[in-house]
Enzyme design. Structure first.
Site, PDB file in Angstrom:
ATOM      1  N   GLY A  10       0.726  -1.245  -0.178  1.00 36.73           N
ATOM      2  CA  GLY A  10      -0.103   0.116   0.130  1.00 36.73           C
ATOM      3  C   GLY A  10       1.144   1.485   0.015  1.00 36.73           C
ATOM      4  O   GLY A  10       2.114   1.280  -0.080  1.00 36.73           O
ATOM      5  N   SER A  38      -1.988 -10.132  -3.187  1.00 35.75           N
ATOM      6  CA  SER A  38      -0.483  -9.715  -3.241  1.00 35.75           C
ATOM      7  C   SER A  38       0.506 -10.914  -2.980  1.00 35.75           C
ATOM      8  O   SER A  38       1.664 -10.613  -3.224  1.00 35.75           O
ATOM      9  CB  SER A  38      -0.504  -8.455  -2.448  1.00 35.75           C
ATOM     10  OG  SER A  38      -1.231  -7.621  -2.873  1.00 35.75           O
ATOM     11  N   CYS A 126      -2.530  11.098  11.102  1.00 26.41           N
ATOM     12  CA  CYS A 126      -1.340  11.927  10.334  1.00 26.41           C
ATOM     13  C   CYS A 126      -1.695  13.470  10.934  1.00 26.41           C
ATOM     14  O   CYS A 126      -0.923  14.332  11.361  1.00 26.41           O
ATOM     15  CB  CYS A 126      -1.570  11.749   9.017  1.00 26.41           C
ATOM     16  SG  CYS A 126      -3.128  11.875   8.330  1.00 26.41           S
ATOM     17  N   GLN A 153      -6.341  18.562   3.970  1.00 30.83           N
ATOM     18  CA  GLN A 153      -5.536  17.386   3.707  1.00 30.83           C
ATOM     19  C   GLN A 153      -5.506  16.843   2.457  1.00 30.83           C
ATOM     20  O   GLN A 153      -6.259  16.761   1.489  1.00 30.83           O
ATOM     21  CB  GLN A 153      -6.472  16.371   4.744  1.00 30.83           C
ATOM     22  CG  GLN A 153      -6.474  16.975   5.946  1.00 30.83           C
ATOM     23  CD  GLN A 153      -7.125  15.923   7.164  1.00 30.83           C
ATOM     24  OE1 GLN A 153      -7.601  16.147   8.148  1.00 30.83           O
ATOM     25  NE2 GLN A 153      -6.896  14.387   6.753  1.00 30.83           N
ATOM     26  N   HIS A 234      -0.321  17.446   4.549  1.00 32.44           N
ATOM     27  CA  HIS A 234      -1.408  18.244   5.260  1.00 32.44           C
ATOM     28  C   HIS A 234      -0.938  19.451   5.600  1.00 32.44           C
ATOM     29  O   HIS A 234      -0.126  19.648   6.444  1.00 32.44           O
ATOM     30  CB  HIS A 234      -1.811  17.155   6.403  1.00 32.44           C
ATOM     31  CG  HIS A 234      -2.624  15.968   5.883  1.00 32.44           C
ATOM     32  ND1 HIS A 234      -3.019  15.618   4.790  1.00 32.44           N
ATOM     33  CD2 HIS A 234      -3.067  14.920   6.569  1.00 32.44           C
ATOM     34  CE1 HIS A 234      -3.346  14.452   4.641  1.00 32.44           C
ATOM     35  NE2 HIS A 234      -3.689  13.815   5.736  1.00 32.44           N
ATOM     36  N   ASN A 307       2.259  14.137   5.323  1.00 35.17           N
ATOM     37  CA  ASN A 307       1.429  13.233   6.007  1.00 35.17           C
ATOM     38  C   ASN A 307       1.529  11.631   5.913  1.00 35.17           C
ATOM     39  O   ASN A 307       1.202  10.867   6.815  1.00 35.17           O
ATOM     40  CB  ASN A 307      -0.237  13.090   5.544  1.00 35.17           C
ATOM     41  CG  ASN A 307      -0.548  13.089   4.325  1.00 35.17           C
ATOM     42  OD1 ASN A 307       0.189  13.999   3.216  1.00 35.17           O
ATOM     43  ND2 ASN A 307      -1.086  12.046   3.505  1.00 35.17           N
TER      44      ASN A 307
HETATM   45  C1  2RA Z   1      -6.799  11.060   5.675  1.00 32.59           C
HETATM   46  N1  2RA Z   1      -5.909  11.045   7.945  1.00 32.59           N
HETATM   47  O1  2RA Z   1      -5.897  11.972   5.411  1.00 32.59           O
HETATM   48  C2  2RA Z   1      -6.410  10.296   6.966  1.00 32.59           C
HETATM   49  C3  2RA Z   1      -5.895   9.018   6.651  1.00 32.59           C
HETATM   50  N2  2RA Z   1      -4.960   8.368   7.552  1.00 32.59           N
HETATM   51  O2  2RA Z   1      -7.922  10.577   5.045  1.00 32.59           O
END
Ligand code: 2RA
Length: 329
Positions: A10, A38, A126, A153, A234, A307
């Site tokens: 991922g 996988s 994050c 984000q 972010h 992030n």
């Molecule tokens: C987002 N924080 O940015 C969540 C994923 N970890 O969607």
């Protein structure tokens, strides 16, 4: 050390491998783990090829450490099985973060609470990590009463499907949707899913994780989490009400000398944190520091961080580094 990376194929899992390699974490044998579809795929790590394997085979390989980024359901099912086999798990999903028996760790703040008994350790969300790396030194010195945060984000927070939707829209291609609406040339006040109280899960993570990590349930937090068409990093606008007044220059200096923070704050030179300059870096970048003149003892600031790195992979690897350094594995 034998290290398993669960979710190795991922976006965050691949970033974890990159960070493990960059920081030269003492991996003597990598155990890449992913879903059945996988299994058998090849992963290259430190110039060596490894075949992706399933969970049970990974447990049987007896790694000392397993870093998970495979979603909450997978972590709820498998992290306890890894832990029962004596394997320490650092989990990037939301599954264990608010479990009262599990530690929620940002190394700059509370790694010193970790013990050998911690076999499942939660990596915060994050957007929480970058905000709290900034808030922790301020809380320690001035005491925080209330936080109002708006996040901006990156689509990378939604993994490959977020990136694919933005790129597809920009190129005019039909792609599988990650979001309820188009994200190109748009902002969506909708990260993760809505809860019964009108907030999204992403917003409630900021509210709940802040109090747990700072170990202070008196801190009031309210959040608005927004998805923006940005590829890496972010950004957050944070308003903080302290218990006491502060001197802005002293506060800026405190942040500049706090672990994990780089202050970029010189509006006269158009210097402030930006996602494009934070991308692929491990620090938390803070700027636009200014008094909030609308109420006493209050401050506005702007926080940006990658992030996928400090917001996920690097924080998890830093937890692993702490465990290794203090012989807690
Ligand atoms: C987002 N924080 O940015 C969540 C994923 N970890 O969607």
């Amino acid at each position: 050390m034998k290290v398993a990376v669960v979710g190795a194929t991922g976006l965050v899992g691949r970033k974890m491998l990159q960070v493990l390699e960059e920081r030269n974490f003492p991996v003597t044998e990598l155990i890449p783990v992913a879903s059945e579809r996988s299994v058998g795929k090849e992963i290259t790590f430190k110039g060596k090829n490894y075949k992706v394997m399933g969970m049970r085979d990974a447990i049987n390989m007896k790694p000392q450490l397993a870093i998970f980024s495979a979603g909450g359901d997978t972590s709820l099912e498998w992290a306890p099985q890894f832990a029962a086999a004596g394997i320490t798990v650092v989990d990037n999903s939301s599954a264990w973060r608010m479990d009262p028996t599990k530690k929620l760790v940002i190394p700059e703040i509370n790694a010193n609470t970790l013990t050998k008994e911690d076999k499942i350790i939660a990596n915060p969300n994050c957007s929480t990590i970058q905000m709290l790396v900034t808030l922790a030194p301020l809380h320690k010195k001035y005491g925080i009463k209330r936080v109002v945060v708006s996040t901006y984000q990156s689509v990378t927070g939604s993994g490959l499907k977020g990136i694919n939707q933005l790129e597809g829209e920009r190129e005019g291609r039909e792609v599988k949707k990650a979001y309820a609406h188009p994200i190109d040339r748009n902002c969506l006040p909708h990260c993760d899913s809505f809860t019964d109280n009108g907030y999204t899960k992403e917003e409630m993570k900021l509210v709940n994780e802040t109090c747990k990590i700072l170990n202070d349930d008196t801190i009031k937090v309210t959040a608005t989490a927004v998805r923006v068409p940005v590829m890496g990093g972010h950004s957050e606008s944070v308003n903080i009400e302290f218990k006491q007044d502060y001197d802005l220059d002293e506060l800026r200096d405190l942040l500049a000398h706090s672990e994990g923070i780089i202050v970029q704050d010189d509006p006269a030179q158009n210097l402030y944190p930006m996602a494009i300059t934070a991308n692929e870096k491990d620090e938390v970048f803070v700027g636009r520091l200014r008094r909030d003149f609308s109420q006493p003892n209050s401050l506005n600031l702007w926080v940006v961080s990658d992030n996928l790195r400090k917001g996920a992979a690097t924080n998890a690897v830093q937890i692993a580094e702490y465990l290794y350094k203090h012989d807690l594995l």
